[in-house]
Enzyme design. Structure first.
Site, PDB file in Angstrom:
ATOM      1  N   LYS A  83      19.550  56.049  12.146  1.00  0.00           N
ATOM      2  CA  LYS A  83      20.124  55.913  10.810  1.00  0.00           C
ATOM      3  C   LYS A  83      19.162  56.437   9.741  1.00  0.00           C
ATOM      4  O   LYS A  83      19.576  57.126   8.794  1.00  0.00           O
ATOM      5  CB  LYS A  83      20.457  54.445  10.526  1.00  0.00           C
ATOM      6  CG  LYS A  83      21.626  53.915  11.314  1.00  0.00           C
ATOM      7  CD  LYS A  83      21.981  52.478  10.921  1.00  0.00           C
ATOM      8  CE  LYS A  83      23.200  51.980  11.680  1.00  0.00           C
ATOM      9  NZ  LYS A  83      23.576  50.604  11.294  1.00  0.00           N
ATOM     10  N   CYS A 170      10.419  32.742  -4.528  1.00  0.00           N
ATOM     11  CA  CYS A 170      10.504  33.761  -3.484  1.00  0.00           C
ATOM     12  C   CYS A 170      11.642  33.378  -2.537  1.00  0.00           C
ATOM     13  O   CYS A 170      12.259  32.322  -2.675  1.00  0.00           O
ATOM     14  CB  CYS A 170       9.176  33.904  -2.741  1.00  0.00           C
ATOM     15  SG  CYS A 170       8.825  32.593  -1.541  1.00  0.00           S
ATOM     16  N   CYS A 173      11.511  29.993  -0.960  1.00  0.00           N
ATOM     17  CA  CYS A 173      11.801  28.836  -1.814  1.00  0.00           C
ATOM     18  C   CYS A 173      13.252  28.391  -1.635  1.00  0.00           C
ATOM     19  O   CYS A 173      13.571  27.209  -1.756  1.00  0.00           O
ATOM     20  CB  CYS A 173      11.573  29.184  -3.289  1.00  0.00           C
ATOM     21  SG  CYS A 173       9.858  29.423  -3.773  1.00  0.00           S
ATOM     22  N   CYS A 185      28.006  40.917  10.920  1.00  0.00           N
ATOM     23  CA  CYS A 185      29.231  41.654  10.614  1.00  0.00           C
ATOM     24  C   CYS A 185      30.006  41.967  11.891  1.00  0.00           C
ATOM     25  O   CYS A 185      31.233  42.019  11.878  1.00  0.00           O
ATOM     26  CB  CYS A 185      28.879  42.952   9.882  1.00  0.00           C
ATOM     27  SG  CYS A 185      28.150  42.708   8.252  1.00  0.00           S
TER      28      CYS A 185
END
Length: 246
Positions: A83, A170, A173, A185
């Site tokens: 990819k 972040c 957190c 998916c």
């Protein structure tokens, strides 16, 4: 900036918030995008088209037939190819002036330590929590802004973290460092338009961070719901006990 570049980027240069100075910031910027699937296919061409001078594209995956439903940089002839490599070819046909590096390896802490010290922004377009935590840890360590997103079925999320700011949370957190079951998916499906909506939003946040205009979504979670075309925002707070940034 030469005459051809002035013409190519004129629609950005006409914007007072970007202007010539902002466009030159993009040309001198280096952005690392991790994940060249659905979100990456949406985000990366926008960054390249906007004139990001240096792009590092990371993905160890290869193209499959099921990707073509939403990953429009790929064709049936690209199946089984890397990819990242195919995206580099796709982008350089459109703008040969860009410096684009393909990294067709699984992301590791060592790779992040190699690339991040030179990056202005990191874009997380991956699809599993373990990799997201790895990227987040490296961005906190190297003090590099992180634009993170996810998309599944008809819902997407976008978050911007900036470890240079004392009050910025972040990723850890919000999502503690523990074993999580990822929704994929391949098992749950994803609406093709959603990944382009969220990926475009990621690109917009990157451009805002580099140029310094508007209000980047640092410390916010933006939720996209395509079934009713709604967006929701939540303010996020830093966890003082966070093992990564606390």
């Amino acid at each position: 900036m030469n005459e051809a570049q002035l013409l190519r980027y004129s629609r950005h240069i006409f914007l007072n918030e970007i202007d010539l100075d902002g466009q030159e910031k993009l040309q001198h910027a280096k952005v690392m995008v991790i994940g060249c699937g659905g979100l990456g296919n949406a985000c990366i061409p926008i960054l390249a088209g906007a004139g990001i001078g240096d792009l590092i594209l990371c993905d160890h995956d290869v193209i499959e037939l099921s990707n073509l439903q939403r990953q429009f940089a790929f064709t049936p002839l690209d199946i089984h190819r890397s990819k990242a490599d195919v995206l580099v070819d796709y982008l350089q046909l459109r703008n040969s002036e860009l410096r684009i590096t393909s990294c067709s390896q699984k992301i590791t802490a060592q790779l992040l330590d190699q690339y991040l010290p030179e990056c202005d922004v990191v874009v997380d377009c991956t699809d599993n929590s373990a990799t997201r935590h790895l990227i987040n840890q490296a961005c906190v360590q190297h003090q590099v802004p992180l634009v993170s997103a996810s998309a599944i079925q008809f819902s997407g999320q976008l978050m911007v973290f900036d470890a240079r700011l004392a009050d910025s949370p972040c990723y850890a957190c919000l999502f503690p460092l523990m074993q999580q079951e990822d929704k994929s998916c391949s098992q749950n499906g994803v609406f093709s338009a959603l990944v382009h909506q969220v990926g475009a939003a990621q690109a917009a946040e990157v451009l805002k961070l580099i140029i310094g205009f508007g209000e980047p979504s640092v410390g916010k979670m933006v939720q996209f719901e395509t079934l009713n075309f709604a967006t929701h925002q939540w303010q996020l707070t830093k966890n003082p006990c966070c093992p990564v940034c606390g």
